[in-house]
Design an enzyme around this catalytic site. Structure first.
Site, short mmCIF file in Angstrom:
data_model
loop_
_atom_site.label_atom_id
_atom_site.label_comp_id
_atom_site.label_asym_id
_atom_site.label_seq_id
_atom_site.Cartn_x
_atom_site.Cartn_y
_atom_site.Cartn_z
N ASP A 1 -1.81 -11.64 -0.64
CA ASP A 1 -1.76 -10.57 0.35
C ASP A 1 -3.01 -9.69 0.18
O ASP A 1 -3.40 -9.38 -0.94
CB ASP A 1 -0.49 -9.73 0.14
CG ASP A 1 -0.28 -8.71 1.26
OD1 ASP A 1 -0.82 -8.91 2.36
OD2 ASP A 1 0.44 -7.73 1.01
N SER B 1 -0.63 -4.92 -6.16
CA SER B 1 0.72 -5.37 -6.50
C SER B 1 0.85 -5.33 -8.02
O SER B 1 0.47 -4.33 -8.64
CB SER B 1 0.96 -6.77 -5.92
OG SER B 1 2.29 -7.17 -6.11
N HIS C 1 3.06 -3.24 -3.54
CA HIS C 1 4.28 -4.03 -3.43
C HIS C 1 5.32 -3.43 -4.37
O HIS C 1 5.08 -3.31 -5.57
CB HIS C 1 4.02 -5.48 -3.83
CG HIS C 1 3.14 -6.20 -2.86
ND1 HIS C 1 2.57 -7.42 -3.14
CD2 HIS C 1 2.73 -5.88 -1.61
CE1 HIS C 1 1.86 -7.83 -2.10
NE2 HIS C 1 1.93 -6.90 -1.16
#
Length: 192
Positions: free
Chosen positions: A132, A12, A39
Site C-alpha cells: 500500500d 504501517s 494502518h
C-alpha cells in the site's frame, strides 16, 4: 509563496517510531497541512492524535469529514475510514471497500492529494509490510510532487518502502530523523 501546500504520510508496521522522529520536527510556523494514514485495527479507537498532540508544535486532530484545511495542522485518518483530500481543500472520509486489505489506505490518500495538489504536495512513505502506498507514491511523482521514502535499512518492515522504490525513483530515501530534518529545512527555505 511556499512551494508545497500539503504533506501526506503513510505507514504501517514499524512506522510509529518513524512518525515520532518526523512530526515533532515540524515547526509551528509550517504553512502546509499534514495528513497521515497509518494502518490500524479497524475495531479500536486510535490514540495517535492523543499521543502526538503532546509532542508536536502544530495542532493535531483525528480527521473529521468536511473539515476545511485552511490552517496548518496534523490530521490522522480514523480507523476504518479512507482519508482523502477534496476541493476546498477539505478532508473527506470514505467507507469505500478496503484497498490492499486496508482502510484507511495510503494509496487512496496519496492519489487524492496528487489529484488536488499536483506538484504542490510532498508524499512520505514509511515502514510497512505490504505494498500500500506504492501506487499513490507513483501518482504524486507523476503529478510533479516531491517523493520521500524511508530508507529500507532503517525500516522495521521494509516491504512498503521497497514497493515504493520499485515504482518510483524517489527524490529522497532517508532515515526517519533525516525526513524530519528535510521537512524542517524546506520550511526554513520558505518552501513549506
Amino acid at each position: 509563496m511556499p512551494a508545497y501546500d500539503a504533506i501526506v504520510i503513510g505507514g504501517s508496521s514499524g512506522a510509529i517510531d518513524a512518525l515520532g522522529a518526523i512530526l515533532p520536527a515540524l515547526p509551528a510556523t509550517l504553512h502546509a497541512c499534514v495528513l497521515v494514514v497509518m494502518h490500524l485495527p479497524r475495531d479500536r479507537r486510535s490514540l495517535l492524535a492523543d499521543i502526538f498532540r503532546q509532542r508536536c508544535a502544530l495542532p493535531v486532530q483525528e480527521a473529521t469529514d468536511g473539515v476545511r484545511l485552511t490552517r496548518p495542522l496534523i490530521c490522522f485518518a480514523p480507523p476504518d475510514y479512507h482519508l482523502l483530500v477534496d476541493a476546498g481543500p477539505r478532508v473527506a472520509l470514505s467507507i469505500d471497500p478496503p484497498l490492499h486489505y486496508s482502510r484507511p489506505s495510503i494509496d487512496v490518500l496519496f492519489e487524492s492529494a496528487a489529484d488536488l495538489y499536483g506538484e504542490r504536495v510532498v508524499a512520505v512513505l514509511l515502514s510497512g509490510a505490504n505494498d500500500d502506498g506504492a501506487r499513490g507514491l507513483a501518482a504524486v511523482h507523476a503529478a510533479g510532487g516531491l517523493t520521500v521514502v524511508q530508507a529500507p535499512a532503517s525500516a522495521p518492515m521494509p516491504a512498503m518502502p521497497l514497493a515504493g522504490l520499485a515504482r518510483v525513483t524517489a527524490h529522497h530515501v532517508l532515515a526517519p530523523y533525516a525526513v524530519g530534518a528535510l521537512l524542517a529545512d524546506l520550511h526554513r527555505k520558505g518552501q513549506l
